[in-house]
Design a protein around this motif. Structure first.
Motif, PDB file in Angstrom:
ATOM      1  N   VAL A  13       0.849  -1.196   0.000  1.00 43.60           N
ATOM      2  CA  VAL A  13       0.000   0.000   0.000  1.00 43.60           C
ATOM      3  C   VAL A  13       0.880   1.240   0.000  1.00 43.60           C
ATOM      4  CG1 VAL A  13      -1.776   1.307   1.213  1.00 43.60           C
ATOM      5  CG2 VAL A  13      -1.854  -1.206   1.214  1.00 43.60           C
ATOM      6  N   TRP A  14       0.697   2.050  -1.015  1.00 42.69           N
ATOM      7  CA  TRP A  14       1.437   3.301  -1.179  1.00 42.69           C
ATOM      8  C   TRP A  14       0.492   4.443  -0.833  1.00 42.69           C
ATOM      9  CZ3 TRP A  14       6.336   3.281  -3.951  1.00 42.69           C
ATOM     10  CH2 TRP A  14       6.738   2.006  -4.370  1.00 42.69           C
ATOM     11  N   ASP A  15       0.757   5.125   0.264  1.00 48.35           N
ATOM     12  CA  ASP A  15      -0.043   6.275   0.669  1.00 48.35           C
ATOM     13  C   ASP A  15       0.595   7.516   0.039  1.00 48.35           C
ATOM     14  OD1 ASP A  15      -1.592   8.197   1.880  1.00 48.35           O
ATOM     15  OD2 ASP A  15      -1.013   7.667   3.929  1.00 48.35           O
ATOM     16  N   LEU A  16      -0.007   7.989  -1.042  1.00 46.44           N
ATOM     17  CA  LEU A  16       0.523   9.176  -1.730  1.00 46.44           C
ATOM     18  C   LEU A  16       0.054  10.401  -0.955  1.00 46.44           C
ATOM     19  CD1 LEU A  16      -0.052   8.102  -5.438  1.00 46.44           C
ATOM     20  CD2 LEU A  16       1.929   7.706  -3.960  1.00 46.44           C
ATOM     21  N   VAL A  17       0.997  11.062  -0.290  1.00 46.48           N
ATOM     22  CA  VAL A  17       0.643  12.116   0.663  1.00 46.48           C
ATOM     23  C   VAL A  17       0.804  13.534   0.135  1.00 46.48           C
ATOM     24  CG1 VAL A  17       1.063  10.667   2.683  1.00 46.48           C
ATOM     25  CG2 VAL A  17       2.917  12.046   1.777  1.00 46.48           C
ATOM     26  N   GLY A  18       1.568  13.728  -0.916  1.00 49.70           N
ATOM     27  CA  GLY A  18       1.755  15.089  -1.407  1.00 49.70           C
ATOM     28  C   GLY A  18       2.252  15.142  -2.836  1.00 49.70           C
ATOM     29  N   ARG A  29       0.211  10.434 -13.234  1.00 47.89           N
ATOM     30  CA  ARG A  29      -0.073   9.351 -14.184  1.00 47.89           C
ATOM     31  C   ARG A  29       1.077   8.342 -14.210  1.00 47.89           C
ATOM     32  NH1 ARG A  29       0.126  11.974 -18.874  1.00 47.89           N
ATOM     33  NH2 ARG A  29      -1.861  12.960 -18.466  1.00 47.89           N
ATOM     34  N   ASP A  30       2.302   8.837 -14.254  1.00 42.32           N
ATOM     35  CA  ASP A  30       3.471   7.966 -14.299  1.00 42.32           C
ATOM     36  C   ASP A  30       3.665   7.227 -12.977  1.00 42.32           C
ATOM     37  OD1 ASP A  30       6.242   6.986 -14.325  1.00 42.32           O
ATOM     38  OD2 ASP A  30       6.429   8.152 -16.154  1.00 42.32           O
ATOM     39  N   VAL A  31       3.487   7.916 -11.855  1.00 42.41           N
ATOM     40  CA  VAL A  31       3.627   7.282 -10.540  1.00 42.41           C
ATOM     41  C   VAL A  31       2.632   6.129 -10.411  1.00 42.41           C
ATOM     42  CG1 VAL A  31       3.240   7.624  -8.057  1.00 42.41           C
ATOM     43  CG2 VAL A  31       4.617   9.268  -9.348  1.00 42.41           C
ATOM     44  N   LEU A  32       1.377   6.355 -10.798  1.00 44.81           N
ATOM     45  CA  LEU A  32       0.380   5.296 -10.713  1.00 44.81           C
ATOM     46  C   LEU A  32       0.760   4.109 -11.590  1.00 44.81           C
ATOM     47  CD1 LEU A  32      -2.856   7.462 -10.732  1.00 44.81           C
ATOM     48  CD2 LEU A  32      -1.856   6.248  -8.777  1.00 44.81           C
ATOM     49  N   ALA A  33       1.287   4.374 -12.763  1.00 47.17           N
ATOM     50  CA  ALA A  33       1.723   3.285 -13.650  1.00 47.17           C
ATOM     51  C   ALA A  33       2.851   2.485 -13.012  1.00 47.17           C
ATOM     52  CB  ALA A  33       2.157   3.853 -14.998  1.00 47.17           C
ATOM     53  N   GLN A  34       3.790   3.177 -12.372  1.00 47.78           N
ATOM     54  CA  GLN A  34       4.898   2.472 -11.716  1.00 47.78           C
ATOM     55  C   GLN A  34       4.401   1.612 -10.559  1.00 47.78           C
ATOM     56  OE1 GLN A  34       8.627   4.556 -10.981  1.00 47.78           O
ATOM     57  NE2 GLN A  34       8.058   6.139 -12.463  1.00 47.78           N
ATOM     58  N   ILE A  35       3.435   2.126  -9.801  1.00 45.68           N
ATOM     59  CA  ILE A  35       2.886   1.365  -8.681  1.00 45.68           C
ATOM     60  C   ILE A  35       2.106   0.159  -9.199  1.00 45.68           C
ATOM     61  CG2 ILE A  35       1.245   1.426  -6.755  1.00 45.68           C
ATOM     62  CD1 ILE A  35       2.191   4.367  -6.306  1.00 45.68           C
ATOM     63  N   ARG A  36       1.309   0.349 -10.250  1.00 45.42           N
ATOM     64  CA  ARG A  36       0.591  -0.783 -10.853  1.00 45.42           C
ATOM     65  C   ARG A  36       1.562  -1.852 -11.322  1.00 45.42           C
ATOM     66  NH1 ARG A  36      -2.660   3.023 -13.114  1.00 45.42           N
ATOM     67  NH2 ARG A  36      -1.516   3.011 -15.075  1.00 45.42           N
ATOM     68  N   ALA A  37       2.687  -1.438 -11.895  1.00 49.26           N
ATOM     69  CA  ALA A  37       3.671  -2.379 -12.444  1.00 49.26           C
ATOM     70  C   ALA A  37       4.266  -3.296 -11.380  1.00 49.26           C
ATOM     71  CB  ALA A  37       4.781  -1.620 -13.170  1.00 49.26           C
ATOM     72  N   VAL A  93      -2.977   2.035  -4.005  1.00 54.80           N
ATOM     73  CA  VAL A  93      -2.757   3.421  -3.599  1.00 54.80           C
ATOM     74  C   VAL A  93      -3.823   3.884  -2.622  1.00 54.80           C
ATOM     75  CG1 VAL A  93      -2.815   5.808  -4.443  1.00 54.80           C
ATOM     76  CG2 VAL A  93      -1.548   4.071  -5.701  1.00 54.80           C
ATOM     77  N   ARG A  94      -3.362   4.562  -1.590  1.00 61.16           N
ATOM     78  CA  ARG A  94      -4.243   5.326  -0.707  1.00 61.16           C
ATOM     79  C   ARG A  94      -3.979   6.790  -1.075  1.00 61.16           C
ATOM     80  NH1 ARG A  94      -2.670   3.565   4.059  1.00 61.16           N
ATOM     81  NH2 ARG A  94      -4.282   1.976   4.038  1.00 61.16           N
ATOM     82  N   HIS A 112     -10.110   9.936 -13.442  1.00 58.23           N
ATOM     83  CA  HIS A 112      -9.583   8.833 -14.253  1.00 58.23           C
ATOM     84  C   HIS A 112      -9.748   7.501 -13.505  1.00 58.23           C
ATOM     85  CE1 HIS A 112      -7.687  11.808 -16.880  1.00 58.23           C
ATOM     86  NE2 HIS A 112      -7.347  12.439 -15.777  1.00 58.23           N
ATOM     87  N   PRO A 113     -10.984   7.065 -13.297  1.00 60.44           N
ATOM     88  CA  PRO A 113     -11.215   5.849 -12.499  1.00 60.44           C
ATOM     89  C   PRO A 113     -10.577   4.595 -13.117  1.00 60.44           C
ATOM     90  CG  PRO A 113     -13.244   6.553 -13.556  1.00 60.44           C
ATOM     91  CD  PRO A 113     -12.220   7.644 -13.777  1.00 60.44           C
ATOM     92  N   ASP A 114     -10.332   4.618 -14.416  1.00 58.54           N
ATOM     93  CA  ASP A 114      -9.710   3.471 -15.067  1.00 58.54           C
ATOM     94  C   ASP A 114      -8.249   3.288 -14.638  1.00 58.54           C
ATOM     95  OD1 ASP A 114      -9.471   5.974 -16.484  1.00 58.54           O
ATOM     96  OD2 ASP A 114      -8.422   4.891 -18.054  1.00 58.54           O
ATOM     97  N   GLU A 115      -7.657   4.315 -14.048  1.00 61.51           N
ATOM     98  CA  GLU A 115      -6.281   4.234 -13.590  1.00 61.51           C
ATOM     99  C   GLU A 115      -6.160   3.942 -12.101  1.00 61.51           C
ATOM    100  OE1 GLU A 115      -3.534   7.200 -15.005  1.00 61.51           O
ATOM    101  OE2 GLU A 115      -4.908   7.755 -16.614  1.00 61.51           O
ATOM    102  N   ALA A 116      -7.300   3.757 -11.459  1.00 61.74           N
ATOM    103  CA  ALA A 116      -7.323   3.568 -10.004  1.00 61.74           C
ATOM    104  C   ALA A 116      -6.610   2.293  -9.593  1.00 61.74           C
ATOM    105  CB  ALA A 116      -8.750   3.547  -9.492  1.00 61.74           C
ATOM    106  N   VAL A 117      -5.799   2.428  -8.599  1.00 58.50           N
ATOM    107  CA  VAL A 117      -5.129   1.300  -7.943  1.00 58.50           C
ATOM    108  C   VAL A 117      -5.335   1.484  -6.436  1.00 58.50           C
ATOM    109  CG1 VAL A 117      -3.431   0.693  -9.698  1.00 58.50           C
ATOM    110  CG2 VAL A 117      -2.917   2.553  -8.141  1.00 58.50           C
TER     111      VAL A 117
END
Length: 92
Positions: free
Chosen positions: A35-40, A58-66, A71-72, A85-90
């Motif tokens: 779980v990655w809590d993206l805080v800022g 967008r890039d950070v989410l792709a890296q986490i998905r990979a 993500v919190r 962009h709900p299709d990118e939700a992780v």
């Protein structure tokens, strides 16, 4: 502005770099297992309005998905991005 996003796990952040290597923004996080809590999300005011934060998230989410993470979105910018962009939700 074209950017590349580099993960710095020691500082718990992802840095956005310009083509000449200048740091132009970052996304900070706290991690608990998968779980990655993206805080800022941070972009200097003089660089605002150029789409840097959006491209960076967008890039950070792709890296986490990979890596199979979720993500919190504590950061309001990230939460708003995921709402748009709900299709990118992780999300957790």
């Amino acid at each position: 502005m074209e950017i590349s996003v580099v993960h710095d796990p020691d500082l718990e952040r992802f840095d956005a770099l310009s083509p000449d290597g200048e740091r132009v923004g970052d996304v900070t996080y706290r991690r608990d297992g998968d779980v990655w809590d993206l805080v800022g999300t941070h972009v200097p005011p003089e660089l605002g309005g150029r789409g840097i934060a959006t491209a960076m998230v967008r890039d950070v989410l792709a890296q986490i998905r990979a890596v199979g993470g979720s993500v919190r979105p504590t950061c309001p910018f990230v939460a708003a991005y995921l709402d748009r962009h709900p299709d990118e939700a992780v999300r957790v």
